[in-house]
Motif scaffolding. Structure first.
Motif, PDB file in Angstrom:
ATOM      1  N   LEU A   1       0.395 -28.138   6.640  1.00 50.65           N
ATOM      2  CA  LEU A   1       0.897 -26.838   7.077  1.00 50.65           C
ATOM      3  C   LEU A   1       0.604 -25.825   5.977  1.00 50.65           C
ATOM      4  N   LEU A   2      -0.293 -24.890   6.241  1.00 54.15           N
ATOM      5  CA  LEU A   2      -0.763 -23.952   5.226  1.00 54.15           C
ATOM      6  C   LEU A   2       0.048 -22.654   5.289  1.00 54.15           C
ATOM      7  N   ASP A   3       0.746 -22.360   4.219  1.00 48.77           N
ATOM      8  CA  ASP A   3       1.543 -21.135   4.080  1.00 48.77           C
ATOM      9  C   ASP A   3       0.787 -20.203   3.136  1.00 48.77           C
ATOM     10  N   ILE A   4       0.071 -19.257   3.714  1.00 48.46           N
ATOM     11  CA  ILE A   4      -0.794 -18.391   2.913  1.00 48.46           C
ATOM     12  C   ILE A   4       0.012 -17.410   2.077  1.00 48.46           C
ATOM     13  N   GLU A   5       1.064 -16.856   2.635  1.00 43.23           N
ATOM     14  CA  GLU A   5       1.858 -15.878   1.891  1.00 43.23           C
ATOM     15  C   GLU A   5       2.461 -16.496   0.634  1.00 43.23           C
ATOM     16  N   ASN A   6       2.875 -17.750   0.720  1.00 40.82           N
ATOM     17  CA  ASN A   6       3.472 -18.418  -0.440  1.00 40.82           C
ATOM     18  C   ASN A   6       2.481 -19.298  -1.196  1.00 40.82           C
ATOM     19  N   ARG A   7       1.232 -19.307  -0.760  1.00 44.17           N
ATOM     20  CA  ARG A   7       0.134 -19.997  -1.450  1.00 44.17           C
ATOM     21  C   ARG A   7       0.421 -21.483  -1.659  1.00 44.17           C
ATOM     22  N   CYS A   8       0.821 -22.133  -0.597  1.00 39.84           N
ATOM     23  CA  CYS A   8       1.131 -23.560  -0.713  1.00 39.84           C
ATOM     24  C   CYS A   8       0.944 -24.229   0.648  1.00 39.84           C
ATOM     25  N   ALA A   9       1.068 -25.560   0.662  1.00 40.86           N
ATOM     26  CA  ALA A   9       0.988 -26.329   1.898  1.00 40.86           C
ATOM     27  C   ALA A   9       2.148 -27.308   1.940  1.00 40.86           C
ATOM     28  N   TYR A  10       2.617 -27.592   3.157  1.00 41.66           N
ATOM     29  CA  TYR A  10       3.759 -28.481   3.343  1.00 41.66           C
ATOM     30  C   TYR A  10       3.360 -29.700   4.167  1.00 41.66           C
ATOM     31  N   LYS A  11       4.139 -30.764   4.026  1.00 41.81           N
ATOM     32  CA  LYS A  11       3.995 -31.923   4.904  1.00 41.81           C
ATOM     33  C   LYS A  11       4.613 -31.609   6.265  1.00 41.81           C
ATOM     34  N   PHE A  12       4.120 -32.290   7.291  1.00 45.56           N
ATOM     35  CA  PHE A  12       4.663 -32.039   8.620  1.00 45.56           C
ATOM     36  C   PHE A  12       6.150 -32.379   8.692  1.00 45.56           C
ATOM     37  N   VAL A  13       6.581 -33.424   8.009  1.00 46.34           N
ATOM     38  CA  VAL A  13       7.991 -33.820   8.084  1.00 46.34           C
ATOM     39  C   VAL A  13       8.907 -32.745   7.520  1.00 46.34           C
ATOM     40  N   ASP A  14       8.332 -31.764   6.804  1.00 44.57           N
ATOM     41  CA  ASP A  14       9.141 -30.681   6.243  1.00 44.57           C
ATOM     42  C   ASP A  14       9.066 -29.405   7.072  1.00 44.57           C
ATOM     43  N   TYR A  15       8.442 -29.468   8.242  1.00 40.41           N
ATOM     44  CA  TYR A  15       8.156 -28.224   8.946  1.00 40.41           C
ATOM     45  C   TYR A  15       9.415 -27.504   9.420  1.00 40.41           C
ATOM     46  N   THR A  16      10.467 -28.232   9.701  1.00 43.22           N
ATOM     47  CA  THR A  16      11.696 -27.558  10.126  1.00 43.22           C
ATOM     48  C   THR A  16      12.356 -26.806   8.976  1.00 43.22           C
ATOM     49  N   ASN A  17      12.053 -27.206   7.742  1.00 38.91           N
ATOM     50  CA  ASN A  17      12.612 -26.506   6.582  1.00 38.91           C
ATOM     51  C   ASN A  17      11.722 -25.360   6.104  1.00 38.91           C
ATOM     52  N   HIS A  18      10.492 -25.318   6.613  1.00 41.33           N
ATOM     53  CA  HIS A  18       9.540 -24.279   6.201  1.00 41.33           C
ATOM     54  C   HIS A  18       8.892 -23.683   7.459  1.00 41.33           C
ATOM     55  N   PRO A  19       9.603 -22.821   8.140  1.00 40.20           N
ATOM     56  CA  PRO A  19       9.105 -22.320   9.426  1.00 40.20           C
ATOM     57  C   PRO A  19       8.053 -21.214   9.323  1.00 40.20           C
ATOM     58  N   THR A  20       7.679 -20.812   8.118  1.00 38.82           N
ATOM     59  CA  THR A  20       6.824 -19.628   7.977  1.00 38.82           C
ATOM     60  C   THR A  20       5.404 -19.956   7.550  1.00 38.82           C
ATOM     61  N   PHE A  21       4.835 -21.042   8.070  1.00 40.04           N
ATOM     62  CA  PHE A  21       3.445 -21.361   7.736  1.00 40.04           C
ATOM     63  C   PHE A  21       2.511 -20.609   8.692  1.00 40.04           C
ATOM     64  N   ASP A  22       1.248 -20.450   8.260  1.00 46.21           N
ATOM     65  CA  ASP A  22       0.303 -19.589   8.974  1.00 46.21           C
ATOM     66  C   ASP A  22      -0.795 -20.348   9.711  1.00 46.21           C
ATOM     67  N   LEU A  23      -1.154 -21.558   9.254  1.00 43.14           N
ATOM     68  CA  LEU A  23      -2.191 -22.357   9.887  1.00 43.14           C
ATOM     69  C   LEU A  23      -1.827 -23.832   9.773  1.00 43.14           C
ATOM     70  N   VAL A  24      -2.352 -24.616  10.691  1.00 44.90           N
ATOM     71  CA  VAL A  24      -2.123 -26.071  10.687  1.00 44.90           C
ATOM     72  C   VAL A  24      -3.484 -26.755  10.622  1.00 44.90           C
ATOM     73  N   TYR A  25      -3.641 -27.659   9.639  1.00 43.54           N
ATOM     74  CA  TYR A  25      -4.883 -28.429   9.526  1.00 43.54           C
ATOM     75  C   TYR A  25      -4.750 -29.715  10.326  1.00 43.54           C
ATOM     76  N   VAL A  26      -5.726 -29.973  11.206  1.00 44.10           N
ATOM     77  CA  VAL A  26      -5.742 -31.214  11.980  1.00 44.10           C
ATOM     78  C   VAL A  26      -7.154 -31.794  11.915  1.00 44.10           C
ATOM     79  N   ASN A  27      -7.230 -33.083  12.220  1.00 41.40           N
ATOM     80  CA  ASN A  27      -8.533 -33.732  12.385  1.00 41.40           C
ATOM     81  C   ASN A  27      -8.452 -34.541  13.673  1.00 41.40           C
ATOM     82  N   GLU A  28      -8.932 -33.933  14.741  1.00 39.94           N
ATOM     83  CA  GLU A  28      -8.790 -34.500  16.085  1.00 39.94           C
ATOM     84  C   GLU A  28     -10.050 -35.286  16.452  1.00 39.94           C
TER      85      GLU A  28
END
Length: 309
Positions: A154-181
């Protein structure tokens, strides 16, 4: 005789007092924050800010602006309440998106005429504005995103960081999601997807059945590319990032149903990926390095994110 003289004296005093009263009332005047020979710049994302101060001995009746030639903004007309002798007015000049200048050139000059009116008098001053696109300076940071179940996706551009998916409920302000489908039904490989894409519900359900993903009310990021084949990253500059009309938005991912969301996919190093964040800020992302793109559970991509300061 005495009464006649007294009446004459009273009339004379009345006339004299009336003349003195008129002479004592100063005419309307305009003071403006912009210097007489100063030219302020404006564009679609940069405003020319002007503060106007009015004073008058007589009551102020009206204030207007007139722009020559006409521009995208509407000229101002303000009618004052009775007994108004002072006024402070804040004006902001900014061209509308999509507005076509008559000359269609940068450095086009506009003249604004500011006028204050009373019942008996008026006062005008003139100042100049210049349409000039001065793009904000660039900033950048590097970051790694991963497709592993416990990886930061989970890429949060404003805060210049990335989060794990399991943390997404604690970090609702991400800007892009990286996937490999890499599922056969809709295989499109590595991708950066807008967080509000309904497709992400299915993607994360396979990885985390006990933690459903809800795309509702997530940030909507516009995703696209600069499709000009003559351009590459050696041409990159602040104008390429800030230009509103030089990129193609991807309104869907071709391998997915039409309403499944938007993103850029098959991420490659030479491509010029461009995004418009939920707050209107433009971003471009360069793929620096790809590791294991053929594996859905362990791919990694190092990105360089360019943004306006």
């Amino acid at each position: 005789m005495k009464k006649t003289k007294l009446f004459a004296i009273i009339m004379l005093l009345t006339v004299v007092c009336g003349c003195l009263k008129n002479e004592e009332l100063p005419p309307p005047s305009i003071t403006i924050s912009q210097g007489e020979n100063e030219i302020l710049n404006f564009s679609t994302f940069q405003s020319a800010e002007v503060t106007v101060h009015l004073e008058s001995g007589e009551e102020l009746r009206k204030f207007t602006t007139q722009t020559v030639p006409m521009s995208s903004w509407s000229d101002t007309t303000i009618l004052f309440e009775p007994f108004t002798h002072f006024a402070d007015i804040d004006l902001s000049f900014r061209i509308w998106k999509g507005f076509k200048l008559t000359s269609n050139k940068q450095d086009s000059i506009f003249e604004v005429i500011y006028t204050a009116y009373t019942d008996e008098d008026e006062c005008s001053i003139r100042r100049k504005l210049r349409y000039r696109t001065v793009y904000p300076q660039l900033d950048s940071f590097d970051i790694k995103v991963e497709s592993a179940a416990n990886g930061k996706c989970l890429l949060d551009i404003e805060n210049r960081c990335a989060y794990k998916f399991v943390d997404y409920t604690n970090h609702p302000t991400f800007d892009l999601v990286y996937v490999n489908e890499l599922q056969d039904d809709y295989k499109f490989g590595t991708a950066l997807i807008s967080p509000d894409a309904p497709y992400l519900m299915r993607y994360f359900q396979r990885k985390f059945p006990s933690l459903p993903y809800d795309p509702a009310k997530k940030r909507a990021t516009q995703c696209g590319i600069i499709a000009d084949a003559t351009l590459d990253w050696t041409d990159f500059n602040s104008a390429m990032l800030g230009d509103e009309n030089n990129w193609v938005r991807m309104k869907r991912i071709n391998a997915l149903p039409e309403h499944d969301g938007a993103g850029v996919y098959d991420l490659q190093q030479p491509k010029l990926y461009k995004f418009r964040l939920n707050n209107g800020r433009y971003v471009m992302i360069r793929v620096l390095n790809r590791v294991y793109p053929q594996f859905t559970e362990k791919s990694e991509i190092k990105l360089r994110v360019y943004l306006q300061k």
